[in-house]
Design an enzyme around this catalytic site. Structure first.
Site, PDB file in Angstrom:
ATOM      1  N   GLY A 118      13.206  77.372  23.483  1.00 35.31           N
ATOM      2  CA  GLY A 118      13.572  77.533  24.896  1.00 35.31           C
ATOM      3  C   GLY A 118      12.840  76.610  25.722  1.00 35.31           C
TER       4      GLY A 118
ATOM      5  N   GLN B 145      10.043  72.983  33.554  1.00 35.07           N
ATOM      6  CA  GLN B 145       9.249  72.214  32.332  1.00 35.07           C
ATOM      7  C   GLN B 145       9.760  70.777  32.204  1.00 35.07           C
ATOM      8  OE1 GLN B 145       9.834  75.594  29.302  1.00 35.07           O
ATOM      9  NE2 GLN B 145       7.797  74.534  28.820  1.00 35.07           N
TER      10      GLN B 145
ATOM     11  N   CYS C  44       3.785  77.293  23.852  1.00 32.34           N
ATOM     12  CA  CYS C  44       4.620  76.844  24.938  1.00 32.34           C
ATOM     13  C   CYS C  44       4.713  75.267  25.065  1.00 32.34           C
ATOM     14  CB  CYS C  44       4.133  77.299  26.398  1.00 32.34           C
ATOM     15  SG  CYS C  44       4.971  76.412  27.884  1.00 32.34           S
ATOM     16  N   LEU C  45       5.921  74.466  25.151  1.00 34.28           N
ATOM     17  CA  LEU C  45       6.003  73.101  25.259  1.00 34.28           C
ATOM     18  C   LEU C  45       5.037  72.486  26.205  1.00 34.28           C
ATOM     19  CD1 LEU C  45       9.890  72.429  24.251  1.00 34.28           C
ATOM     20  CD2 LEU C  45       7.803  72.421  22.801  1.00 34.28           C
TER      21      LEU C  45
ATOM     22  N   HIS D 128      10.182  84.841  28.288  1.00 30.45           N
ATOM     23  CA  HIS D 128       9.083  83.877  28.332  1.00 30.45           C
ATOM     24  C   HIS D 128       9.752  82.627  29.489  1.00 30.45           C
ATOM     25  CE1 HIS D 128       5.994  81.031  26.654  1.00 30.45           C
ATOM     26  NE2 HIS D 128       7.081  80.085  27.056  1.00 30.45           N
ATOM     27  N   GLU D 129      11.143  82.225  29.181  1.00 28.76           N
ATOM     28  CA  GLU D 129      11.699  81.343  29.973  1.00 28.76           C
ATOM     29  C   GLU D 129      11.636  81.597  31.437  1.00 28.76           C
ATOM     30  OE1 GLU D 129      11.618  78.358  28.685  1.00 28.76           O
ATOM     31  OE2 GLU D 129      11.032  79.065  26.834  1.00 28.76           O
TER      32      GLU D 129
ATOM     33  N   HIS E  90       8.876  81.261  33.518  1.00 25.37           N
ATOM     34  CA  HIS E  90       8.860  79.926  33.901  1.00 25.37           C
ATOM     35  C   HIS E  90       9.454  79.826  35.585  1.00 25.37           C
ATOM     36  CE1 HIS E  90       6.733  77.427  31.301  1.00 25.37           C
ATOM     37  NE2 HIS E  90       7.443  78.039  30.046  1.00 25.37           N
TER      38      HIS E  90
END
Length: 199
Positions: free
Chosen positions: A47, A52, A109-110, A151-152, A155
């Site tokens: 995701g 991000q 997380c990236l 999760h996304e 953000h």
């Protein structure tokens, strides 16, 4: 185009993203969505939210297939219809409901490479969103796909998974988060750090 991933510590990750207006050029939106997929796959993510990649707009993409358990033949094990893998772009999403028993899973997380913590999320969600043709949908998701979406979605609200862990756990990873924000990180994809441009 593959964007650098914005690292922990950048203010864009803590700000609530803004709606994408109806008159936003369709070709530009399609390009952003494609670039976000390319960036997500390049970084081996499941995701990716627009903040991000430094864009404060309400958009995220997911492909939850890598998160699925597989049987002996390599097919995803799907316990219920809404729990299967999903590849989709969510534009201007609104969370309608989060229900079911909360269950824990170790998330990463990236934007926060090298950190994984147990996060508890609801089993089932209902979300309203626009697709890439700006058509509105309201859908129910459950299981791992629901978790990836939650999760996304967080953000876009300026919430990171590290905001959902206990104060004690936050203290334990405080030093690691500080190092990430300064660019002291080992990631196999390009990152952007607050006040330092790109790396």
């Amino acid at each position: 185009m593959i964007y650098p991933i914005v690292a922990f510590g950048d203010p864009v990750l803590k700000a609530r993203a803004k709606d994408i207006p109806a008159d936003f050029p369709a070709a530009d939106l399609q390009q952003i969505v494609q670039d976000m997929y390319d960036t997500m796959y390049h970084a081996h993510g499941v995701g990716l939210a627009a903040p991000q990649v430094g864009k404060g707009i309400r958009l995220f993409v997911i492909d939850s297939e890598p998160m699925m358990d597989e049987d002996e033949d390599g097919n995803p094990i799907i316990e219920e219809p809404t729990a299967g893998p999903v590849k989709r772009a969510f534009i201007n999403p609104q969370m309608v409901s989060e229900t079911g028993e909360e269950w824990g899973f170790e998330e990463g997380c990236l934007s926060i490479p090298g950190v994984r913590e147990m996060v508890y999320r609801h089993e089932t969600i209902v979300i309203r969103y626009e697709d890439e043709q700006r058509q509105t949908h309201e859908e129910t998701f459950s299981g791992m796909t629901a978790r990836v979406i939650q999760h996304e979605y967080d953000h876009l609200e300026g919430v990171l998974f590290t905001d959902k862990i206990s104060g004690f756990k936050k203290q334990l990873i405080k030093g690691k988060l500080a190092r990430i924000s300064k660019g002291d990180v080992n990631a196999d994809y390009r990152m952007r750090f607050a006040g330092q441009g790109r790396r």
